[in-house]
Scaffold this motif. Structure first.
Motif, PDB file in Angstrom:
ATOM      1  N   ALA A 261       0.838  -1.206   0.000  1.00  0.00           N
ATOM      2  CA  ALA A 261       0.000   0.000   0.000  1.00  0.00           C
ATOM      3  C   ALA A 261       0.870   1.251   0.000  1.00  0.00           C
ATOM      4  O   ALA A 261       0.527   2.264  -0.634  1.00  0.00           O
ATOM      5  CB  ALA A 261      -0.924  -0.013   1.210  1.00  0.00           C
ATOM      6  N   SER A 262       2.018   1.196   0.694  1.00  0.00           N
ATOM      7  CA  SER A 262       2.906   2.360   0.750  1.00  0.00           C
ATOM      8  C   SER A 262       3.446   2.715  -0.630  1.00  0.00           C
ATOM      9  O   SER A 262       3.545   3.896  -0.990  1.00  0.00           O
ATOM     10  CB  SER A 262       4.067   2.088   1.716  1.00  0.00           C
ATOM     11  N   VAL A 263       3.765   1.691  -1.422  1.00  0.00           N
ATOM     12  CA  VAL A 263       4.260   1.936  -2.779  1.00  0.00           C
ATOM     13  C   VAL A 263       3.131   2.449  -3.673  1.00  0.00           C
ATOM     14  O   VAL A 263       3.304   3.389  -4.449  1.00  0.00           O
ATOM     15  CB  VAL A 263       4.875   0.657  -3.378  1.00  0.00           C
ATOM     16  N   THR A 264       1.955   1.833  -3.534  1.00  0.00           N
ATOM     17  CA  THR A 264       0.802   2.263  -4.323  1.00  0.00           C
ATOM     18  C   THR A 264       0.473   3.727  -4.066  1.00  0.00           C
ATOM     19  O   THR A 264       0.199   4.495  -4.999  1.00  0.00           O
ATOM     20  CB  THR A 264      -0.425   1.392  -3.994  1.00  0.00           C
ATOM     21  N   ASN A 265       0.516   4.130  -2.809  1.00  0.00           N
ATOM     22  CA  ASN A 265       0.223   5.532  -2.460  1.00  0.00           C
ATOM     23  C   ASN A 265       1.261   6.476  -3.067  1.00  0.00           C
ATOM     24  O   ASN A 265       0.922   7.578  -3.522  1.00  0.00           O
ATOM     25  CB  ASN A 265       0.191   5.698  -0.941  1.00  0.00           C
ATOM     26  N   GLU A 266       2.527   6.064  -3.060  1.00  0.00           N
ATOM     27  CA  GLU A 266       3.585   6.891  -3.655  1.00  0.00           C
ATOM     28  C   GLU A 266       3.361   7.059  -5.156  1.00  0.00           C
ATOM     29  O   GLU A 266       3.524   8.152  -5.714  1.00  0.00           O
ATOM     30  CB  GLU A 266       4.954   6.258  -3.397  1.00  0.00           C
ATOM     31  N   VAL A 267       2.994   5.964  -5.820  1.00  0.00           N
ATOM     32  CA  VAL A 267       2.759   6.017  -7.264  1.00  0.00           C
ATOM     33  C   VAL A 267       1.571   6.925  -7.574  1.00  0.00           C
ATOM     34  O   VAL A 267       1.604   7.737  -8.506  1.00  0.00           O
ATOM     35  CB  VAL A 267       2.533   4.605  -7.828  1.00  0.00           C
ATOM     36  N   LYS A 268       0.505   6.793  -6.774  1.00  0.00           N
ATOM     37  CA  LYS A 268      -0.672   7.644  -6.985  1.00  0.00           C
ATOM     38  C   LYS A 268      -0.318   9.120  -6.799  1.00  0.00           C
ATOM     39  O   LYS A 268      -0.797   9.984  -7.528  1.00  0.00           O
ATOM     40  CB  LYS A 268      -1.781   7.245  -6.010  1.00  0.00           C
ATOM     41  N   LEU A 269       0.533   9.386  -5.792  1.00  0.00           N
ATOM     42  CA  LEU A 269       0.960  10.757  -5.554  1.00  0.00           C
ATOM     43  C   LEU A 269       1.742  11.301  -6.748  1.00  0.00           C
ATOM     44  O   LEU A 269       1.549  12.445  -7.180  1.00  0.00           O
ATOM     45  CB  LEU A 269       1.821  10.818  -4.292  1.00  0.00           C
ATOM     46  N   MET A 270       2.606  10.461  -7.324  1.00  0.00           N
ATOM     47  CA  MET A 270       3.400  10.875  -8.478  1.00  0.00           C
ATOM     48  C   MET A 270       2.531  11.095  -9.712  1.00  0.00           C
ATOM     49  O   MET A 270       2.815  11.954 -10.557  1.00  0.00           O
ATOM     50  CB  MET A 270       4.467   9.820  -8.782  1.00  0.00           C
ATOM     51  N   MET A 271       1.455  10.322  -9.851  1.00  0.00           N
ATOM     52  CA  MET A 271       0.596  10.403 -11.029  1.00  0.00           C
ATOM     53  C   MET A 271      -0.485  11.485 -10.909  1.00  0.00           C
ATOM     54  O   MET A 271      -1.147  11.801 -11.889  1.00  0.00           O
ATOM     55  CB  MET A 271      -0.067   9.044 -11.267  1.00  0.00           C
ATOM     56  N   ASP A 272      -0.664  12.018  -9.709  1.00  0.00           N
ATOM     57  CA  ASP A 272      -1.718  13.017  -9.494  1.00  0.00           C
ATOM     58  C   ASP A 272      -1.195  14.399  -9.885  1.00  0.00           C
ATOM     59  O   ASP A 272      -0.296  14.942  -9.235  1.00  0.00           O
ATOM     60  CB  ASP A 272      -2.130  13.011  -8.019  1.00  0.00           C
ATOM     61  N   PRO A 273      -1.733  15.000 -10.937  1.00  0.00           N
ATOM     62  CA  PRO A 273      -1.223  16.319 -11.378  1.00  0.00           C
ATOM     63  C   PRO A 273      -1.493  17.433 -10.369  1.00  0.00           C
ATOM     64  O   PRO A 273      -0.845  18.479 -10.396  1.00  0.00           O
ATOM     65  CB  PRO A 273      -1.989  16.565 -12.686  1.00  0.00           C
ATOM     66  N   ASN A 274      -2.460  17.211  -9.480  1.00  0.00           N
ATOM     67  CA  ASN A 274      -2.810  18.241  -8.509  1.00  0.00           C
ATOM     68  C   ASN A 274      -2.042  18.107  -7.192  1.00  0.00           C
ATOM     69  O   ASN A 274      -2.174  18.964  -6.312  1.00  0.00           O
ATOM     70  CB  ASN A 274      -4.316  18.197  -8.217  1.00  0.00           C
ATOM     71  N   ALA A 275      -1.282  17.035  -7.056  1.00  0.00           N
ATOM     72  CA  ALA A 275      -0.566  16.796  -5.802  1.00  0.00           C
ATOM     73  C   ALA A 275       0.737  17.575  -5.776  1.00  0.00           C
ATOM     74  O   ALA A 275       1.432  17.694  -6.788  1.00  0.00           O
ATOM     75  CB  ALA A 275      -0.284  15.299  -5.633  1.00  0.00           C
ATOM     76  N   ASP A 276       1.056  18.112  -4.626  1.00  0.00           N
ATOM     77  CA  ASP A 276       2.315  18.833  -4.451  1.00  0.00           C
ATOM     78  C   ASP A 276       3.142  18.105  -3.396  1.00  0.00           C
ATOM     79  O   ASP A 276       2.920  18.284  -2.188  1.00  0.00           O
ATOM     80  CB  ASP A 276       2.049  20.269  -4.000  1.00  0.00           C
ATOM     81  N   PRO A 277       4.091  17.285  -3.827  1.00  0.00           N
ATOM     82  CA  PRO A 277       4.865  16.501  -2.862  1.00  0.00           C
ATOM     83  C   PRO A 277       5.748  17.364  -1.972  1.00  0.00           C
ATOM     84  O   PRO A 277       6.217  16.910  -0.931  1.00  0.00           O
ATOM     85  CB  PRO A 277       5.717  15.589  -3.755  1.00  0.00           C
ATOM     86  N   PHE A 278       5.963  18.640  -2.372  1.00  0.00           N
ATOM     87  CA  PHE A 278       6.829  19.518  -1.585  1.00  0.00           C
ATOM     88  C   PHE A 278       6.033  20.493  -0.727  1.00  0.00           C
ATOM     89  O   PHE A 278       6.612  21.412  -0.138  1.00  0.00           O
ATOM     90  CB  PHE A 278       7.760  20.300  -2.528  1.00  0.00           C
ATOM     91  N   ALA A 279       4.722  20.305  -0.689  1.00  0.00           N
ATOM     92  CA  ALA A 279       3.873  21.216   0.073  1.00  0.00           C
ATOM     93  C   ALA A 279       4.216  21.153   1.554  1.00  0.00           C
ATOM     94  O   ALA A 279       4.441  20.076   2.109  1.00  0.00           O
ATOM     95  CB  ALA A 279       2.407  20.863  -0.141  1.00  0.00           C
ATOM     96  N   VAL A 280       4.269  22.325   2.196  1.00  0.00           N
ATOM     97  CA  VAL A 280       4.559  22.415   3.632  1.00  0.00           C
ATOM     98  C   VAL A 280       3.238  22.296   4.387  1.00  0.00           C
ATOM     99  O   VAL A 280       2.275  23.025   4.082  1.00  0.00           O
ATOM    100  CB  VAL A 280       5.248  23.755   3.972  1.00  0.00           C
ATOM    101  N   PRO A 281       3.146  21.381   5.374  1.00  0.00           N
ATOM    102  CA  PRO A 281       1.893  21.221   6.129  1.00  0.00           C
ATOM    103  C   PRO A 281       1.515  22.511   6.838  1.00  0.00           C
ATOM    104  O   PRO A 281       2.365  23.294   7.257  1.00  0.00           O
ATOM    105  CB  PRO A 281       2.238  20.118   7.145  1.00  0.00           C
ATOM    106  N   ALA A 282       0.224  22.750   6.932  1.00  0.00           N
ATOM    107  CA  ALA A 282      -0.267  23.938   7.619  1.00  0.00           C
ATOM    108  C   ALA A 282       0.131  23.888   9.087  1.00  0.00           C
ATOM    109  O   ALA A 282       0.326  22.812   9.661  1.00  0.00           O
ATOM    110  CB  ALA A 282      -1.790  24.026   7.478  1.00  0.00           C
ATOM    111  N   GLU A 283       0.247  25.050   9.674  1.00  0.00           N
ATOM    112  CA  GLU A 283       0.652  25.130  11.075  1.00  0.00           C
ATOM    113  C   GLU A 283      -0.372  24.402  11.958  1.00  0.00           C
ATOM    114  O   GLU A 283      -1.577  24.635  11.847  1.00  0.00           O
ATOM    115  CB  GLU A 283       0.760  26.589  11.501  1.00  0.00           C
ATOM    116  N   GLY A 284       0.141  23.510  12.799  1.00  0.00           N
ATOM    117  CA  GLY A 284      -0.731  22.742  13.681  1.00  0.00           C
ATOM    118  C   GLY A 284      -1.219  21.448  13.074  1.00  0.00           C
ATOM    119  O   GLY A 284      -1.787  20.596  13.765  1.00  0.00           O
TER     120      GLY A 284
END
Length: 441
Positions: A261-284
């Motif tokens: 599942a961990s690999v599948t989630n990574e692949v989905k993240l890479m294939m999602d054009p709207n995903a930002d892997p470098f996004a900084v989490p909101a405060e809190g």
């Protein structure tokens, strides 16, 4: 005096049940250290598997002689416990053979139990001979030295002692009946003790017979209560766990590997054009901890794999069928299960001492199971096929190897070369894609 015996017996029984339940809670806690897994699908198939493999001993018949001997011990263990129920009632309330009012049925039932007791006794003696005199090869592997070998012998010694005590108790009981001793219900001679133990006891005085009968009675029931609590520390925990282990066993084809599942989630993240892997989490916001690819420790395995480790009977059928082990490689599927259980117990001790898990700097892979063992596996599934209670060592081996490859880049050179060829040439072999069909010529 009678009340003192009853009180003492009741206190002993309560303590034994409390200690057993304490170990059961610890066992459940340890198994839940693994990742949750849904094995509640196809309930009808699971019940059938449990009935065939655990209750019916369906996979034992591959080796007929051990299967017959184990069958005697297994059936004896299940049915003789009915007599133990009577002993428990007698011990609490001060009665003697409380079910004796059943008359001929009771005598026939006890006689049948005695036959099983004798067969169990003979089987255990043969098992001791196989292990210690004949020295069957699969019991001589390095992982069987020390405690594992002693543990197997201790259980067989206990079984022999319990059956001897049972038959001696019944023989003394019958002799006391013939003397008209108080408190000994008239049931008549039993099938086995009537000719095996009673003749050697019939000439003794009533007082001596009472002492012998009471010693055997107490030894038998106290021994069984001790055995109950010894199970947690022994390979014979499979007596209890074989049933849930077979129920939750893998129903998919043996050669079918699961996706991570961990690999599948990574692949989905890479294939999602709207995903930002470098996004900084909101405060809190809670920061998600990246999942481990594969398994480096028991926490990365699933709960059924940890249940497998506790259920292992250490019979060695998996190792004796393993082609890697047969050809002299270091791999032993039995050792994989034993090492996993050892790691699980070491983690459990830390939790017991500290009240929570504190990293001890060790991992299952490398510290307990070496990479050499893992890469010797051919993934042929001979071990899972051979296991009489559906334990799956291969699933643990695969998860540990996945960690070595995807987290530590520690695959053997031959495998790294193959994966590079697949990446560059779309084939395991090192040649250009234009030359892939040359073999047709």
């Amino acid at each position: 005096m009678q009340y003192i015996d009853n009180i003492l017996f009741t206190l002993l029984l309560v303590f034994a049940v409390w200690f057993f339940s304490r170990n059961v809670k610890k066992l459940i806690r340890n198994i839940k250290l693994g990742k949750p897994i849904n094995r509640f699908d196809r309930p009808a198939d699971r019940w059938k598997t449990m009935a065939r493999v655990a209750l019916g001993q369906g996979k034992m018949g591959v080796r007929p002689i051990p299967a017959i001997l184990h069958g005697f011990v297994y059936v004896g263990f299940l049915l003789i416990n009915i007599e133990v129920m009577e002993i428990l009632i007698d011990g609490i309330f001060g009665t003697h053979r409380i079910f004796g009012f059943l008359g001929g049925f009771y005598k026939g039932m006890i006689g049948f139990f005695e036959v099983l007791a004798l067969l169990t006794l003979i089987s255990c003696v043969i098992f001791l001979i196989r292990r210690n005199i004949v020295k069957v090869k699969r019991f001589l592997n390095p992982e069987m030295k020390g405690w594992p070998k002693n543990d197997a012998n201790y259980i067989l010694y206990m079984e022999v002692a319990f059956m001897v005590a049972l038959l001696t108790m019944n023989g003394a009981d019958t002799a006391l009946q013939k003397l008209g001793a108080d408190h000994y219900s008239q049931t008549g001679s039993f099938f086995i003790s009537g000719w095996l133990t009673e003749p050697f006891l019939s000439g003794l005085s009533e007082t001596t017979l009472v002492v012998i009968e009471r010693i055997c009675w107490w030894f038998h029931i106290v021994g069984i209560l001790f055995f109950l609590n010894y199970l947690y520390y022994s390979k014979h925990l499979h007596i209890i766990l074989a049933f849930p282990n077979t129920y939750f066993s893998k129903l998919l084809p043996k050669g079918e590997f699961t996706n991570l599942a961990s690999v599948t989630n990574e692949v989905k993240l890479m294939m999602d054009p709207n995903a930002d892997p470098f996004a900084v989490p909101a405060e809190g916001a809670e920061v998600a901890v990246p999942e481990t690819f594969g398994a480096k420790d028991i926490f990365d395995l699933n709960a059924v794999q940890l249940l497998n480790a506790y259920t292992c009977t250490e019979c060695g059928r998996c190792t004796s069928e393993c082609p890697a082990n047969i050809t002299g490689k270091k791999l032993s599927p039995r050792k994989i299960m034993m090492d996993t259980r050892d790691r699980l117990e070491d983690v459990s001790k830390i939790i017991d001492e500290k009240g929570k898990w504190e990293d001890d700097g060790k991992m299952l892979v490398n510290d307990y199971i070496s990479a050499e063992e893992l890469w010797a596996c051919t993934t042929c599934n001979a071990c899972t096929q051979a296991c009489p209670i559906n334990i799956d060592p291969l699933s643990i081996i695969i998860d540990l190897r996945r960690y070595l490859v995807m987290e530590q880049s520690a695959a053997p050179q031959e495998l790294n070369l193959m994966m590079s060829n697949i990446e560059n040439n779309s084939a395991p072999w090192q040649f250009n894609q234009q030359d892939r069909l040359n073999w047709v010529e």
